[in-house]
Every structure is written in structure tokens, then in C-alpha cells.
Write a protein that holds these residues in place. Structure first.
Motif, PDB file in Angstrom:
ATOM      1  N   SER A   2       0.839  -1.192   0.000  1.00  0.00           N
ATOM      2  CA  SER A   2       0.000   0.000   0.000  1.00  0.00           C
ATOM      3  C   SER A   2       0.875   1.244   0.000  1.00  0.00           C
ATOM      4  CB  SER A   2      -0.890  -0.023   1.238  1.00  0.00           C
ATOM      5  OG  SER A   2      -1.420   1.234   1.500  1.00  0.00           O
ATOM      6  N   GLN A   3       0.518   2.210  -0.817  1.00  0.00           N
ATOM      7  CA  GLN A   3       1.307   3.442  -0.892  1.00  0.00           C
ATOM      8  C   GLN A   3       0.475   4.620  -0.433  1.00  0.00           C
ATOM      9  OE1 GLN A   3       3.009   3.867  -4.775  1.00  0.00           O
ATOM     10  NE2 GLN A   3       4.479   2.247  -4.435  1.00  0.00           N
ATOM     11  N   SER A   4       1.094   5.474   0.381  1.00  0.00           N
ATOM     12  CA  SER A   4       0.428   6.676   0.862  1.00  0.00           C
ATOM     13  C   SER A   4       0.518   7.759  -0.198  1.00  0.00           C
ATOM     14  CB  SER A   4       1.106   7.177   2.136  1.00  0.00           C
ATOM     15  OG  SER A   4       1.022   6.224   3.159  1.00  0.00           O
ATOM     16  N   PRO A   5      -0.472   8.657  -0.230  1.00  0.00           N
ATOM     17  CA  PRO A   5      -0.361   9.805  -1.134  1.00  0.00           C
ATOM     18  C   PRO A   5       0.891  10.612  -0.801  1.00  0.00           C
ATOM     19  CG  PRO A   5      -2.583   9.641  -0.232  1.00  0.00           C
ATOM     20  CD  PRO A   5      -1.726   8.642   0.503  1.00  0.00           C
ATOM     21  N   LEU A   6       1.428  11.269  -1.810  1.00  0.00           N
ATOM     22  CA  LEU A   6       2.673  12.025  -1.662  1.00  0.00           C
ATOM     23  C   LEU A   6       2.617  13.016  -0.503  1.00  0.00           C
ATOM     24  CD1 LEU A   6       5.494  12.668  -2.689  1.00  0.00           C
ATOM     25  CD2 LEU A   6       4.455  14.202  -4.362  1.00  0.00           C
ATOM     26  N   HIS A   7       1.516  13.748  -0.381  1.00  0.00           N
ATOM     27  CA  HIS A   7       1.432  14.750   0.683  1.00  0.00           C
ATOM     28  C   HIS A   7       1.521  14.120   2.071  1.00  0.00           C
ATOM     29  CE1 HIS A   7      -2.845  13.650   0.410  1.00  0.00           C
ATOM     30  NE2 HIS A   7      -2.915  14.041   1.663  1.00  0.00           N
ATOM     31  N   GLU A   8       1.022  12.892   2.217  1.00  0.00           N
ATOM     32  CA  GLU A   8       1.125  12.206   3.507  1.00  0.00           C
ATOM     33  C   GLU A   8       2.563  11.782   3.787  1.00  0.00           C
ATOM     34  OE1 GLU A   8      -1.728   9.046   3.894  1.00  0.00           O
ATOM     35  OE2 GLU A   8      -3.409  10.387   3.481  1.00  0.00           O
ATOM     36  N   CYS A   9       3.272  11.356   2.759  1.00  0.00           N
ATOM     37  CA  CYS A   9       4.688  10.993   2.914  1.00  0.00           C
ATOM     38  C   CYS A   9       5.519  12.210   3.306  1.00  0.00           C
ATOM     39  CB  CYS A   9       5.228  10.389   1.614  1.00  0.00           C
ATOM     40  SG  CYS A   9       4.487   8.825   1.165  1.00  0.00           S
ATOM     41  N   VAL A  10       5.241  13.338   2.667  1.00  0.00           N
ATOM     42  CA  VAL A  10       5.964  14.572   2.981  1.00  0.00           C
ATOM     43  C   VAL A  10       5.674  14.985   4.421  1.00  0.00           C
ATOM     44  CG1 VAL A  10       6.200  17.036   2.445  1.00  0.00           C
ATOM     45  CG2 VAL A  10       6.072  15.349   0.593  1.00  0.00           C
ATOM     46  N   ARG A  11       4.410  14.946   4.801  1.00  0.00           N
ATOM     47  CA  ARG A  11       4.021  15.316   6.173  1.00  0.00           C
ATOM     48  C   ARG A  11       4.737  14.426   7.193  1.00  0.00           C
ATOM     49  NH1 ARG A  11       0.098  18.023   8.733  1.00  0.00           N
ATOM     50  NH2 ARG A  11      -1.021  18.411   6.804  1.00  0.00           N
ATOM     51  N   ALA A  12       4.714  13.118   6.979  1.00  0.00           N
ATOM     52  CA  ALA A  12       5.356  12.187   7.911  1.00  0.00           C
ATOM     53  C   ALA A  12       6.861  12.442   8.001  1.00  0.00           C
ATOM     54  CB  ALA A  12       5.080  10.744   7.484  1.00  0.00           C
ATOM     55  N   SER A  13       7.492  12.715   6.860  1.00  0.00           N
ATOM     56  CA  SER A  13       8.934  12.999   6.856  1.00  0.00           C
ATOM     57  C   SER A  13       9.244  14.285   7.614  1.00  0.00           C
ATOM     58  CB  SER A  13       9.456  13.097   5.424  1.00  0.00           C
ATOM     59  OG  SER A  13       9.415  11.843   4.807  1.00  0.00           O
TER      60      SER A  13
END
Length: 78
Positions: A2-13
């Protein structure tokens, strides 16, 4: 997988980055983030565009000269 939307990946990082700072104030955050995202973006787009700068510039919504400048800045071309 499962892949998270890009904005969620950026937020988590970013949240992880701030946790790692442990209260130390960041400096130059915008520039750091733009550089961190821009290089892989350019690498992937250039690969997908078969290194055709005109096509890549069009896909990115950039002027070809602007793309070329960014490719030089990131040492992706000579």
C-alpha cells in the motif's frame, strides 16, 4: 504494498525531521525541502521523458531554459 499519497509521505517525513531536531530550531527549511524534492523529481521526469528536455519541461510546466538551469544546479547534466 500500500502506498500513501505524496502529501502524507511529505508530512510524515517533516514530522520525523522535527522530532529528530528535539527542540532545536530549523534554519532554511523551505530551501532544504525544495532541494530534497526537486532533484528526485527531475531525475524521474527526465528518465520518463527519455532525457528529452523539451518534453520534460512541458510536463513540469517549466520553460526549457529554467529546466536546464535546474538540471545544471543539481548536477544532472554537464
Amino acid at each position: 504494498m500500500s502506498q500513501s499519497p505524496l502529501h502524507e509521505c511529505v508530512r510524515a517525513s517533516l514530522e520525523s525531521y522535527f522530532r529528530d531536531l528535539d527542540g532545536t530550531e530549523p534554519a532554511g527549511l523551505h530551501d532544504m525541502l525544495v532541494k530534497a524534492v526537486e532533484k528526485p523529481l527531475l531525475e524521474v521526469v527526465m528518465e520518463q521523458a527519455q532525457h528529452n528536455q523539451s518534453r520534460a519541461a512541458q510536463w513540469l510546466g517549466l520553460n526549457r531554459n529554467t529546466l536546464r538551469k535546474k538540471l545544471l544546479e543539481h548536477k544532472l547534466i554537464d
